[in-house]
Design an enzyme around this catalytic site. Structure first.
Site, PDB file in Angstrom:
ATOM      1  N   ASP A 299       0.862  -1.182   0.000  1.00  0.00           N
ATOM      2  CA  ASP A 299       0.000   0.000   0.000  1.00  0.00           C
ATOM      3  C   ASP A 299       0.900   1.234   0.000  1.00  0.00           C
ATOM      4  OD1 ASP A 299       1.012   0.159   2.526  1.00  0.00           O
ATOM      5  OD2 ASP A 299      -0.914   0.055   3.552  1.00  0.00           O
TER       6      ASP A 299
ATOM      7  N   ASP B 273      -8.313  -6.395  -0.097  1.00  0.00           N
ATOM      8  CA  ASP B 273      -7.412  -6.755   1.003  1.00  0.00           C
ATOM      9  C   ASP B 273      -8.054  -6.324   2.308  1.00  0.00           C
ATOM     10  OD1 ASP B 273      -6.800  -3.785   0.757  1.00  0.00           O
ATOM     11  OD2 ASP B 273      -5.609  -4.360   2.507  1.00  0.00           O
TER      12      ASP B 273
ATOM     13  N   GLY C 219     -10.776   5.092   0.442  1.00  0.00           N
ATOM     14  CA  GLY C 219     -11.714   5.929   1.188  1.00  0.00           C
ATOM     15  C   GLY C 219     -13.019   5.260   1.537  1.00  0.00           C
TER      16      GLY C 219
ATOM     17  N   HIS D 293      -8.609 -20.914   8.292  1.00  0.00           N
ATOM     18  CA  HIS D 293      -9.999 -21.150   7.899  1.00  0.00           C
ATOM     19  C   HIS D 293     -10.632 -19.888   7.316  1.00  0.00           C
ATOM     20  CE1 HIS D 293     -14.155 -22.313   7.810  1.00  0.00           C
ATOM     21  NE2 HIS D 293     -14.394 -21.134   8.379  1.00  0.00           N
TER      22      HIS D 293
ATOM     23  N   CYS E 183     -10.034 -27.462   8.791  1.00  0.00           N
ATOM     24  CA  CYS E 183     -11.255 -28.277   8.743  1.00  0.00           C
ATOM     25  C   CYS E 183     -10.967 -29.694   8.234  1.00  0.00           C
ATOM     26  CB  CYS E 183     -12.314 -27.596   7.881  1.00  0.00           C
ATOM     27  SG  CYS E 183     -12.918 -26.046   8.592  1.00  0.00           S
TER      28      CYS E 183
ATOM     29  N   GLN F 204     -10.639   8.666  -4.890  1.00  0.00           N
ATOM     30  CA  GLN F 204     -11.191   9.176  -3.631  1.00  0.00           C
ATOM     31  C   GLN F 204     -12.511   9.880  -3.927  1.00  0.00           C
ATOM     32  OE1 GLN F 204     -10.423   8.484  -0.697  1.00  0.00           O
ATOM     33  NE2 GLN F 204      -8.299   7.771  -0.692  1.00  0.00           N
TER      34      GLN F 204
ATOM     35  N   CYS G 228     -10.289 -26.230   3.976  1.00  0.00           N
ATOM     36  CA  CYS G 228      -9.038 -25.648   4.492  1.00  0.00           C
ATOM     37  C   CYS G 228      -8.281 -26.682   5.309  1.00  0.00           C
ATOM     38  CB  CYS G 228      -9.321 -24.402   5.334  1.00  0.00           C
ATOM     39  SG  CYS G 228      -9.764 -24.734   7.051  1.00  0.00           S
TER      40      CYS G 228
ATOM     41  N   CYS H 141     -15.937 -26.985   4.290  1.00  0.00           N
ATOM     42  CA  CYS H 141     -14.708 -26.222   4.023  1.00  0.00           C
ATOM     43  C   CYS H 141     -13.539 -27.179   3.798  1.00  0.00           C
ATOM     44  CB  CYS H 141     -14.411 -25.284   5.191  1.00  0.00           C
ATOM     45  SG  CYS H 141     -12.880 -24.365   4.972  1.00  0.00           S
TER      46      CYS H 141
ATOM     47  N   GLY I 269       0.926   3.873   2.194  1.00  0.00           N
ATOM     48  CA  GLY I 269       1.116   4.610   3.441  1.00  0.00           C
ATOM     49  C   GLY I 269       0.008   5.621   3.652  1.00  0.00           C
ATOM     50  N   GLY I 270      -0.826   5.830   2.638  1.00  0.00           N
ATOM     51  CA  GLY I 270      -1.902   6.817   2.727  1.00  0.00           C
ATOM     52  C   GLY I 270      -2.897   6.513   3.836  1.00  0.00           C
TER      53      GLY I 270
HETATM   54 ZN   LIG Z   1     -12.041 -24.392   7.169  1.00  0.00          ZN
END
Ligand SMILES: [Zn+2]
Length: 360
Positions: free
Chosen positions: A91, A273, A223, A345, A318, A196, A315, A313, A93-94
């Site tokens: 990013d 993000d 923003g 997860h 799980c 913005q 992952c 799930c 830094g804003g």
């Molecule tokens: Zn999971």
């Protein structure tokens, strides 16, 4: 180099695509976890990638303050330093201009910060932000912007911040071109400009036009997720949806709640993000099921629950069979593994939402 290819459309604006970066392709829509200080908190790169995450984000302000871009560079740059081999986005830094109390003052030149440890005053200018990001070895850089909050108190400054963001964008572009002029198209990182304009439709449209007419690779929507209501955020996403240039990737900054991730994708966003999935996970809050219900794993009802967080799930947490009863116990006794397993997860939960929009 072609930066983005649209592959498929779903509904009015949702789309799947391929983002080309100098360290590999990324399938979109995509969620990017925040590795604020160079690590996704408590989750190893191997486990991060096991969730289907393709890009991680690192924070320019924090890495500049500690350990400093010179040290990261000496240690081989962000990829060597963090051991994330895939694309890394920094990013600008804003966001810290908005969020940190260490802020001193904003002028046309840039933003003065007080170092949180040494108290030393540092100036981050648009040029400096780009210099730091390139010194870190970022693959996807973001132009330095002036973000304001959206409370009544802040609204008067929205227009001022809006105009300054666009003046700073021009300075970022000049510095970015200067520093990357010797690079081939396959070596060059990407640059995103930031839209913005707060909650004002006219300002948002104008800002988007300016960014889309600028010499940048992608469009970032800034923003939002800074104190407005969910309806206000969704109103801006709806408003912008038909206005995007189809050739450029679109990145929504700081959004990671499953409801907002779905809404963003349906409004044509390709990348998002947020610290939310891992921060919530470290506080024992996980999402489960097709409606992303929030479960609080420290709740007494999970004491002897032998089921996993989400039966469907796939992952690591799980599929390995870690039960809610086990996780509750580990959270209760302060075992860091619980936060790691819950983070894995939650990341996978968001990536699975993104994948729904990639397949058909
Ligand atoms: Zn999971």
């Amino acid at each position: 180099m072609l930066v983005f290819e649209e592959v498929n459309r779903k509904g009015d604006y949702a789309r799947s695509g391929i983002l080309h970066t100098r360290v590999g392709d990324v399938l979109t829509p995509t969620f990017m976890p925040d590795g604020t200080r160079g690590a996704v908190k408590s989750v190893s790169p191997e486990l991060v990638y096991s969730t289907g995450v393709q890009i991680v984000l690192a924070n320019t302000y924090h890495l500049h303050m500690m350990p400093g871009e010179d040290i990261v560079s000496k240690l081989g740059g962000l990829h060597e330093f963090t051991r994330f081999s895939g694309p890394i986005l920094t990013d600008s830094g804003g966001f810290q201009v908005f969020s940190l109390k260490s802020l001193r003052k904003i002028t046309e030149e840039g933003v003065e910060f007080k170092h949180p440890i040494t108290g030393e005053i540092r100036l981050i200018t648009p040029e400096k932000s780009i210099q730091i990001q390139l010194a870190l070895g970022s693959d996807l850089t973001v132009a330095f912007d002036h973000l304001t909050g959206l409370s009544e108190k802040d609204r008067g400054t929205t227009k001022e911040a809006f105009d300054r963001t666009h003046r700073w964008l021009e300075r970022c572009i000049v510095e970015f071109r200067r520093l990357t002029s010797g690079m081939s198209v396959t070596e060059r990182p990407l640059l995103f400009g930031v839209v913005q304009g707060g909650l004002d439709h006219e300002l948002r449209q104008k800002s988007l036009e300016i960014i889309q007419n600028s010499d940048v690779d992608g469009t970032a929507i800034g923003g939002l997720s800074v104190g407005e209501t969910r309806n206000e955020m969704h109103d801006i996403l709806d408003f912008l949806a038909p206005l995007y240039n189809p050739e450029r990737p679109r990145f929504l900054l700081g959004v990671g709640d499953p409801v907002d991730v779905r809404k963003a994708i349906e409004c044509g966003i390709d990348m998002m993000d947020c610290v939310m999935p891992t921060r919530n996970a470290r506080h024992a809050t996980v999402w489960s099921g097709p409606d992303s219900k929030r479960l609080h794993l420290t709740n007494a009802k999970y004491l002897d629950d032998d089921t996993v967080i989400d039966e469907v799930c796939d992952c690591y947490s799980c599929t390995k069979g870690f039960s809610k009863g086990f996780l509750r116990h580990q959270f209760k006794v302060g075992e860091p593994l619980a936060g790691t397993l819950a983070s894995v997860h939650n990341l996978r939960h968001l990536v699975r939402i993104c994948e729904e929009y990639r397949t058909n």
